[in-house]
Design a protein around this motif. Structure first.
Motif, mmCIF file in Angstrom:
data_model
loop_
_atom_site.group_PDB
_atom_site.id
_atom_site.type_symbol
_atom_site.label_atom_id
_atom_site.label_comp_id
_atom_site.label_asym_id
_atom_site.label_seq_id
_atom_site.Cartn_x
_atom_site.Cartn_y
_atom_site.Cartn_z
ATOM 1 N N GLU A 66 10.138 29.327 17.122
ATOM 2 C CA GLU A 66 8.717 29.662 17.258
ATOM 3 C C GLU A 66 8.290 30.674 16.192
ATOM 4 O O GLU A 66 7.222 30.537 15.587
ATOM 5 C CB GLU A 66 8.464 30.224 18.658
ATOM 6 C CG GLU A 66 7.013 30.409 18.997
ATOM 7 C CD GLU A 66 6.817 30.872 20.430
ATOM 8 O OE1 GLU A 66 5.815 31.590 20.659
ATOM 9 O OE2 GLU A 66 7.632 30.526 21.289
ATOM 10 N N THR A 67 9.129 31.661 15.933
ATOM 11 C CA THR A 67 8.830 32.660 14.895
ATOM 12 C C THR A 67 8.777 31.999 13.524
ATOM 13 O O THR A 67 7.876 32.283 12.719
ATOM 14 C CB THR A 67 9.899 33.771 14.913
ATOM 15 O OG1 THR A 67 9.914 34.363 16.215
ATOM 16 C CG2 THR A 67 9.614 34.835 13.879
ATOM 17 N N GLU A 74 1.475 30.667 8.755
ATOM 18 C CA GLU A 74 0.758 31.742 8.054
ATOM 19 C C GLU A 74 0.906 31.603 6.539
ATOM 20 O O GLU A 74 -0.051 31.807 5.796
ATOM 21 C CB GLU A 74 1.279 33.104 8.522
ATOM 22 C CG GLU A 74 0.873 33.456 9.939
ATOM 23 C CD GLU A 74 1.572 34.698 10.480
ATOM 24 O OE1 GLU A 74 2.411 35.297 9.761
ATOM 25 O OE2 GLU A 74 1.312 35.063 11.649
ATOM 26 N N LYS A 75 2.105 31.253 6.107
ATOM 27 C CA LYS A 75 2.345 31.072 4.666
ATOM 28 C C LYS A 75 1.523 29.904 4.125
ATOM 29 O O LYS A 75 0.939 30.003 3.043
ATOM 30 C CB LYS A 75 3.831 30.845 4.414
ATOM 31 C CG LYS A 75 4.210 30.760 2.954
ATOM 32 C CD LYS A 75 5.706 30.782 2.802
ATOM 33 C CE LYS A 75 6.230 30.649 1.407
ATOM 34 N NZ LYS A 75 5.395 30.797 0.290
ATOM 35 N N ASP A 79 -1.248 30.162 1.261
ATOM 36 C CA ASP A 79 -1.036 29.439 0.003
ATOM 37 C C ASP A 79 -1.931 28.219 -0.160
ATOM 38 O O ASP A 79 -1.992 27.639 -1.255
ATOM 39 C CB ASP A 79 0.429 28.974 -0.095
ATOM 40 C CG ASP A 79 1.406 30.130 -0.164
ATOM 41 O OD1 ASP A 79 0.975 31.276 -0.424
ATOM 42 O OD2 ASP A 79 2.625 29.895 0.062
ATOM 43 N N ALA A 80 -2.602 27.794 0.877
ATOM 44 C CA ALA A 80 -3.373 26.543 0.861
ATOM 45 C C ALA A 80 -4.328 26.411 -0.326
ATOM 46 O O ALA A 80 -4.380 25.343 -0.943
ATOM 47 C CB ALA A 80 -4.124 26.375 2.175
ATOM 48 N N ARG A 90 2.292 17.696 2.747
ATOM 49 C CA ARG A 90 3.726 17.696 3.056
ATOM 50 C C ARG A 90 4.072 18.873 3.965
ATOM 51 O O ARG A 90 4.765 18.723 4.961
ATOM 52 C CB ARG A 90 4.560 17.769 1.771
ATOM 53 C CG ARG A 90 6.065 17.641 2.028
ATOM 54 C CD ARG A 90 6.891 17.960 0.802
ATOM 55 N NE ARG A 90 6.794 19.334 0.350
ATOM 56 C CZ ARG A 90 7.386 20.387 0.955
ATOM 57 N NH1 ARG A 90 8.085 20.210 2.054
ATOM 58 N NH2 ARG A 90 7.261 21.601 0.469
ATOM 59 N N ARG A 91 3.554 20.049 3.625
ATOM 60 C CA ARG A 91 3.827 21.236 4.446
ATOM 61 C C ARG A 91 3.217 21.103 5.846
ATOM 62 O O ARG A 91 3.823 21.529 6.828
ATOM 63 C CB ARG A 91 3.298 22.492 3.771
ATOM 64 C CG ARG A 91 4.148 22.956 2.616
ATOM 65 C CD ARG A 91 3.705 24.330 2.185
ATOM 66 N NE ARG A 91 4.377 24.796 1.006
ATOM 67 C CZ ARG A 91 4.161 25.993 0.472
ATOM 68 N NH1 ARG A 91 3.269 26.808 1.009
ATOM 69 N NH2 ARG A 91 4.807 26.363 -0.614
#
Length: 169
Positions: A66-67, A74-75, A79-80, A90-91
């Motif tokens: 979960e973490t 969040e990353k 970065d989006a 993909r992410r």
């Protein structure tokens, strides 16, 4: 005539005396709080501790996933704007796959925990019921209840059951 009347009065008097004797006997009733027995008896505590040890590692793994999922989300959000459309897609797919995996593992963990908890609690309940039966027989109770809406402390034998369970090995 007088003798028949006398016999009838004597019979009526004996019947009333015998019913008074039955009424004078007090009903012996006990009450056991099952939840309290499961919480406070050593066998209940041991069962709870056993389950925590058995399922604690899997619970920690779920929290770690979960973490990881949260930090990855969040990353991605951060970065989006700089990612290409293909990389962003993909992410997002990876995040959705990780989330599905987490939900599946959490559901399996919960089902396994529930099944084992029921097994452990049933063993404790069986032992408690044997102790309650022993108390019932030894102290000549007429009735022992395990679930009640209201009860008097005078009939509560929960402590006696817990002490008897704790005395067993």
């Amino acid at each position: 005539m007088k003798s028949k009347l006398f016999k009838a009065v004597a019979v009526a008097a004996m019947m009333s005396v015998s019913t008074l004797g039955v009424q004078a006997q007090e009903l012996k009733i006990g009450y056991v709080n099952s939840d309290r027995v499961l919480r406070e008896a050593n066998v209940g505590k041991a069962a709870t501790q056993k389950l925590e040890i058995e399922f604690g590692k899997r619970e920690k793994e779920l929290k770690d996933i979960e973490t990881k999922l949260r930090s990855s989300a969040e990353k991605l959000e951060k970065d989006a704007p700089t990612l290409s459309e293909a990389e962003r897609n993909r992410r997002q797919r990876d995040l959705m796959e990780l989330d599905r995996d987490l939900q599946r593992k959490r559901r399996e963990w919960q089902e396994d925990l529930t099944q084992r908890k029921n097994e452990e609690l049933q063993a404790v309940v069986d032992r408690a019921n044997k102790v309650i039966k022993q108390i019932f027989d030894a102290e000549k109770y007429d009735l022992i209840l395990q679930d009640a809406i209201h009860f008097s402390a005078r009939v509560d034998i929960t402590k006696k059951v817990i002490d008897a369970l704790n005395a067993q090995k």
